[in-house]
Enzyme design. Structure first.
Site, PDB file in Angstrom:
ATOM      1  CE  LYS A  50       0.564  -1.847   4.156  1.00  0.00           C
ATOM      2  NZ  LYS A  50       0.613  -3.200   4.626  1.00  0.00           N
ATOM      3  CE  LYS A  92      -2.987  -1.504   5.650  1.00  0.00           C
ATOM      4  NZ  LYS A  92      -2.860  -2.013   7.020  1.00  0.00           N
TER       5      LYS A  92
HETATM    6  P1  NAP Z   1       9.074  -8.725   5.485  1.00  0.00           P
HETATM    7  O1  NAP Z   1       8.723  -9.851   6.387  1.00  0.00           O
HETATM    8  O2  NAP Z   1      10.014  -7.693   5.977  1.00  0.00           O
HETATM    9  O3  NAP Z   1       9.646  -9.360   4.124  1.00  0.00           O
HETATM   10  C1  NAP Z   1      10.238  -8.580   3.126  1.00  0.00           C
HETATM   11  C2  NAP Z   1      10.937  -9.495   2.150  1.00  0.00           C
HETATM   12  O4  NAP Z   1      11.433  -8.716   1.071  1.00  0.00           O
HETATM   13  C3  NAP Z   1      12.137 -10.240   2.749  1.00  0.00           C
HETATM   14  O5  NAP Z   1      12.204 -11.551   2.226  1.00  0.00           O
HETATM   15  C4  NAP Z   1      13.334  -9.414   2.274  1.00  0.00           C
HETATM   16  O6  NAP Z   1      14.506 -10.202   2.060  1.00  0.00           O
HETATM   17  C5  NAP Z   1      12.825  -8.918   0.928  1.00  0.00           C
HETATM   18  N1  NAP Z   1      13.425  -7.629   0.556  1.00  0.00           N
HETATM   19  C6  NAP Z   1      13.214  -6.428   1.152  1.00  0.00           C
HETATM   20  N2  NAP Z   1      13.923  -5.466   0.529  1.00  0.00           N
HETATM   21  C7  NAP Z   1      14.581  -6.075  -0.472  1.00  0.00           C
HETATM   22  C8  NAP Z   1      15.497  -5.631  -1.473  1.00  0.00           C
HETATM   23  N3  NAP Z   1      15.844  -4.339  -1.569  1.00  0.00           N
HETATM   24  N4  NAP Z   1      15.983  -6.532  -2.353  1.00  0.00           N
HETATM   25  C9  NAP Z   1      15.616  -7.831  -2.276  1.00  0.00           C
HETATM   26  N5  NAP Z   1      14.764  -8.325  -1.350  1.00  0.00           N
HETATM   27  C10 NAP Z   1      14.257  -7.453  -0.461  1.00  0.00           C
HETATM   28  O7  NAP Z   1       7.770  -7.946   5.014  1.00  0.00           O
HETATM   29  P2  NAP Z   1       6.267  -8.498   4.935  1.00  0.00           P
HETATM   30  O8  NAP Z   1       5.616  -8.323   6.269  1.00  0.00           O
HETATM   31  O9  NAP Z   1       6.236  -9.824   4.293  1.00  0.00           O
HETATM   32  O10 NAP Z   1       5.581  -7.401   3.986  1.00  0.00           O
HETATM   33  C11 NAP Z   1       5.794  -7.409   2.607  1.00  0.00           C
HETATM   34  C12 NAP Z   1       4.826  -6.431   1.938  1.00  0.00           C
HETATM   35  O11 NAP Z   1       3.494  -6.834   2.221  1.00  0.00           O
HETATM   36  C13 NAP Z   1       4.925  -4.978   2.415  1.00  0.00           C
HETATM   37  O12 NAP Z   1       4.638  -4.134   1.337  1.00  0.00           O
HETATM   38  C14 NAP Z   1       3.816  -4.883   3.472  1.00  0.00           C
HETATM   39  O13 NAP Z   1       3.330  -3.574   3.645  1.00  0.00           O
HETATM   40  C15 NAP Z   1       2.774  -5.757   2.824  1.00  0.00           C
HETATM   41  N6  NAP Z   1       1.786  -6.332   3.749  1.00  0.00           N
HETATM   42  C16 NAP Z   1       2.208  -6.955   4.878  1.00  0.00           C
HETATM   43  C17 NAP Z   1       1.264  -7.540   5.704  1.00  0.00           C
HETATM   44  C18 NAP Z   1       1.676  -8.233   6.974  1.00  0.00           C
HETATM   45  O14 NAP Z   1       0.807  -8.549   7.789  1.00  0.00           O
HETATM   46  N7  NAP Z   1       2.968  -8.506   7.191  1.00  0.00           N
HETATM   47  C19 NAP Z   1      -0.104  -7.466   5.390  1.00  0.00           C
HETATM   48  C20 NAP Z   1      -0.501  -6.799   4.216  1.00  0.00           C
HETATM   49  C21 NAP Z   1       0.462  -6.247   3.399  1.00  0.00           C
HETATM   50  P3  NAP Z   1      15.258 -10.973   3.269  1.00  0.00           P
HETATM   51  O15 NAP Z   1      14.297 -12.008   3.752  1.00  0.00           O
HETATM   52  O16 NAP Z   1      16.474 -11.560   2.656  1.00  0.00           O
HETATM   53  O17 NAP Z   1      15.531  -9.912   4.310  1.00  0.00           O
HETATM   54  N1  HSE Z   2       1.527  -3.320   9.192  1.00  0.00           N
HETATM   55  C1  HSE Z   2       0.219  -3.602   8.696  1.00  0.00           C
HETATM   56  C2  HSE Z   2      -0.745  -3.647   9.841  1.00  0.00           C
HETATM   57  C3  HSE Z   2       0.218  -4.889   7.933  1.00  0.00           C
HETATM   58  O1  HSE Z   2      -0.308  -3.713  10.999  1.00  0.00           O
HETATM   59  O2  HSE Z   2      -1.955  -3.604   9.605  1.00  0.00           O
HETATM   60  C4  HSE Z   2      -1.067  -5.122   7.179  1.00  0.00           C
HETATM   61  O3  HSE Z   2      -1.256  -4.171   6.186  1.00  0.00           O
END
Ligand code: NAP
Ligand code: HSE
Length: 320
Positions: free
Chosen positions: A100, A197
């Site tokens: 987002k 969002k």
């Molecule tokens: P995360 O756990 O921090 O995972 C990020 C991943 O991207 C990791 O595997 C990291 O690699 C990789 N990465 C980050 N920067 C990079 C770069 N410059 N080059 C190559 N790889 C890179 O994040 P997440 O929670 O999964 O969230 C991912 C996305 O989904 C975000 O946009 C977030 O806003 C969205 N989102 C998250 C949630 C939630 O509940 N977590 C819900 C809805 C949306 P490494 O593993 O090697 O560090």
């Molecule tokens: N950081 C976000 C939250 C992940 O806490 O709602 C889901 O978008």
């Protein structure tokens, strides 16, 4: 059976579960006559231990993007993913994203791709609880008047834990450990993630060009234990609330902590559930509620987008 090559950017909380869910739903893809081939998964550190299907090609080399028919972006950030995705988007190929921040802040670049139907982003707001789908389809027939929502799982978790007496720092650390929080968590507690969002939603119901910079933002960092207990004593709860409503000939979008009565739909949805109250002249008041953060629930929306794409549905097209 046709083979569709999918590239995944990121294998963290969300990316890992996307890969696992694609494997788990193999028979559903097969029923559509599709075999999914993961051509590569981009990460920063290939030595990290990951919970992904055996044989997944995890790499720091973006070269696999060239051979992909579909890209799923689950890495986060703004400039870096945009730089990676742009050449790919320009070739007319589809992107599925949960990002987002990217959508909110770089709409100037992305809007044309969204209008062309090549951007799929149900997961970007309320994760696997569908709101963008209805807003980009059936709800278009109704005249939108107002929305009020709780859109951030991290803030919900922290405020809920504080109601139970926990201190702010411990509650935030737990939300991070659960995989809810952004990097850095200021995005969550400062209200910016909710504002991202809200900007995404506003483009379906208010103005297809709604700028992120127009959202007035206040976070929860200054909420004290006393504020929370005072609200509880009055039969109220503090929530970080996003609101969008008409103001003159335009729209006012705000994010701020509010005291809401216990029987308000944003409270009765459940302590840890995102919720959205949508008001339209013809459709009346609608309430959406469900989980809004976490790996598998977010993956469920992204894999749902992938299935939509394979069936032939366009991505999420904003107001023209
Ligand atoms: P995360 O756990 O921090 O995972 C990020 C991943 O991207 C990791 O595997 C990291 O690699 C990789 N990465 C980050 N920067 C990079 C770069 N410059 N080059 C190559 N790889 C890179 O994040 P997440 O929670 O999964 O969230 C991912 C996305 O989904 C975000 O946009 C977030 O806003 C969205 N989102 C998250 C949630 C939630 O509940 N977590 C819900 C809805 C949306 P490494 O593993 O090697 O560090
Ligand atoms: N950081 C976000 C939250 C992940 O806490 O709602 C889901 O978008």
């Amino acid at each position: 059976m046709r083979t569709v090559t999918v590239g995944v950017l990121g294998s963290g909380t969300v990316g890992q579960d996307v890969l696992n869910l694609i494997e788990r739903r193999e028979s559903v893809f097969s029923d559509l006559g599709v075999r999914i081939e993961i051509s590569g998964v981009l990460v920063r550190d290939v030595n990290k231990v990951r919970d992904v299907p055996l044989g997944t090609r995890v790499t720091t080399d973006l070269g696999f993007l060239q051979e992909c028919g579909v890209v799923i972006e689950a890495m986060g950030g703004v400039d870096r993913p945009l730089e990676m995705l742009l050449p790919y988007l320009r070739s007319g190929r589809p992107v599925i994203t949960a990002n987002k921040a990217l959508l909110a802040e770089r709409w100037d670049v992305l809007r044309d791709y969204a209008l062309a139907g090549t951007l799929y982003y149900e997961a970007s707001v309320m994760a696997g609880t569908p709101v963008i789908g209805p807003m980009s389809t059936v709800l278009r027939a109704s005249t939108f008047t107002r929305l009020q929502a709780v859109l951030n799982g991290t803030c919900l978790y922290i405020l809920n834990q504080m109601e139970g007496g926990k201190n702010y720092a411990d509650a935030l650390a737990e939300a991070q450990a659960l995989g809810y929080a952004e990097t850095p968590p200021t995005l969550d507690v400062g209200g910016f993630d909710t504002a991202h969002k809200l900007a995404v939603l506003a483009r379906f119901c208010a103005d297809g060009n709604f700028p992120y910079s127009a959202v007035e933002v206040q976070g929860i960092e200054d909420i004290t234990q006393k504020d929370i207990q005072d609200a509880r004593a009055a039969g109220e709860r503090i929530k970080l609330v996003a609101e969008l409503e008409r103001q003159g000939s335009g729209w006012r979008a705000t994010v701020a902590p509010q005291r809401l009565p216990d029987n308000h739909p944003l409270c009765t949805a459940g302590a840890s559930r995102n919720a959205l109250v949508y008001e339209g002249e013809e459709c009346g008041m609608l309430i959406f509620a469900g989980g809004g953060a976490g790996g598998m629930i977010t993956a469920s929306a992204m894999v749902g987008d992938l299935l939509d794409l394979l069936i032939g549905f366009p991505g999420h097209v904003p107001l023209h």
